[in-house]
Write an enzyme that holds these catalytic residues in place. Sequence first.
Site, PDB file in Angstrom:
ATOM      1  N   ASP A  37     -27.452  30.443 -16.809  1.00  0.00           N
ATOM      2  CA  ASP A  37     -26.015  30.618 -16.579  1.00  0.00           C
ATOM      3  C   ASP A  37     -25.289  29.278 -16.575  1.00  0.00           C
ATOM      4  OD1 ASP A  37     -25.214  33.392 -16.296  1.00  0.00           O
ATOM      5  OD2 ASP A  37     -26.659  33.470 -14.663  1.00  0.00           O
ATOM      6  N   GLU A  51     -24.700  27.829 -10.614  1.00  0.00           N
ATOM      7  CA  GLU A  51     -24.955  28.188 -12.011  1.00  0.00           C
ATOM      8  C   GLU A  51     -23.684  28.388 -12.827  1.00  0.00           C
ATOM      9  OE1 GLU A  51     -27.413  31.752 -12.104  1.00  0.00           O
ATOM     10  OE2 GLU A  51     -26.311  32.703 -10.493  1.00  0.00           O
ATOM     11  N   HIS A  89     -31.249  40.889 -11.967  1.00  0.00           N
ATOM     12  CA  HIS A  89     -31.413  41.248 -13.381  1.00  0.00           C
ATOM     13  C   HIS A  89     -32.618  42.146 -13.637  1.00  0.00           C
ATOM     14  CE1 HIS A  89     -28.106  38.898 -14.814  1.00  0.00           C
ATOM     15  NE2 HIS A  89     -28.547  37.812 -14.208  1.00  0.00           N
ATOM     16  N   ARG A  95     -33.977  37.679  -4.485  1.00  0.00           N
ATOM     17  CA  ARG A  95     -32.637  37.406  -5.028  1.00  0.00           C
ATOM     18  C   ARG A  95     -31.843  38.704  -5.011  1.00  0.00           C
ATOM     19  NH1 ARG A  95     -30.866  34.902 -10.820  1.00  0.00           N
ATOM     20  NH2 ARG A  95     -31.895  36.756 -11.656  1.00  0.00           N
TER      21      ARG A  95
END
Length: 252
Positions: free
Chosen positions: A173, A147, A46, A71
């Site tokens: 999430d 998630e 993100h 990530r």
Amino acid sequence: MRPNKLREIWKSGKHANNIWLSIGNGYCAELIAHQGWDSVTVDMQHAPTDFRDALAMLSAISTTDCVPLVRVPWNAPDAVMRVLDAGAYGVICPMIDTAEDARAFVSAARYAPQGSRSVGPNRARLYGGDDYIARANQTVLTIAQIETKMALDNVEAIAKTPGLDMLFIGPSDLGLSLGTTDGHANPMDRDTQAAIDTILAAAHAAGITAGIFGTTADFAKAMFAKGFDLVTVTTDATLLGAGRTLVEISAS
Ligand code: 3PY
Ligand code: MG
């Protein structure tokens, strides 16, 4: 090979902290790494962090003994291999929904015979040492993000994936997928907490570690108290956002 300090912390029965890097800058990563965190996560899902940013951040983090996790944007073998080759000591993979997803992720992160990672640990060998290829499978961490409702339904099978080291909860999430929150990063409501407890228990029942993301000290304290092995306490952007409070108290 340089040991993975997170594995050593857990072996000694302690938990580890983590901070999330979502600004995507080498100098910022260096500043944060020098604060004394056990581990940092370079976010490429993100955050506006591309591969060259991540490489600069990993170099900056390695001026300290803070463990670098990355990530990846998605469960794609090329993304997993590239960040490991750049020196990540653990990979967090978002949106692992099934045991099959988890097997594919772990395979991309492990050299043969355990997996299908291709050989080319360019910066990883500089960071880890000359015996990197021989020892990487036992050293780098594979971390599956749990998630979604589907992941929760499959959590016991995912946790039993050979070679998987951690279930890591993405609370925003997870709450959104379950319909229990509107994507809250630090959810304390009963239903999301029940899901969090189920995931934590599944990880420990399978003999692997459990981690969770959060952004506030209160949430982190509550998660450490539950028995999580790794908690993301906050993010670089959240720390920078504290400037707002200073404006408020000093506003004319
Ligand atoms: C989530 O909360 O969904 C996350 O992925 C944490 O970054
Ligand atoms: Mg998420």
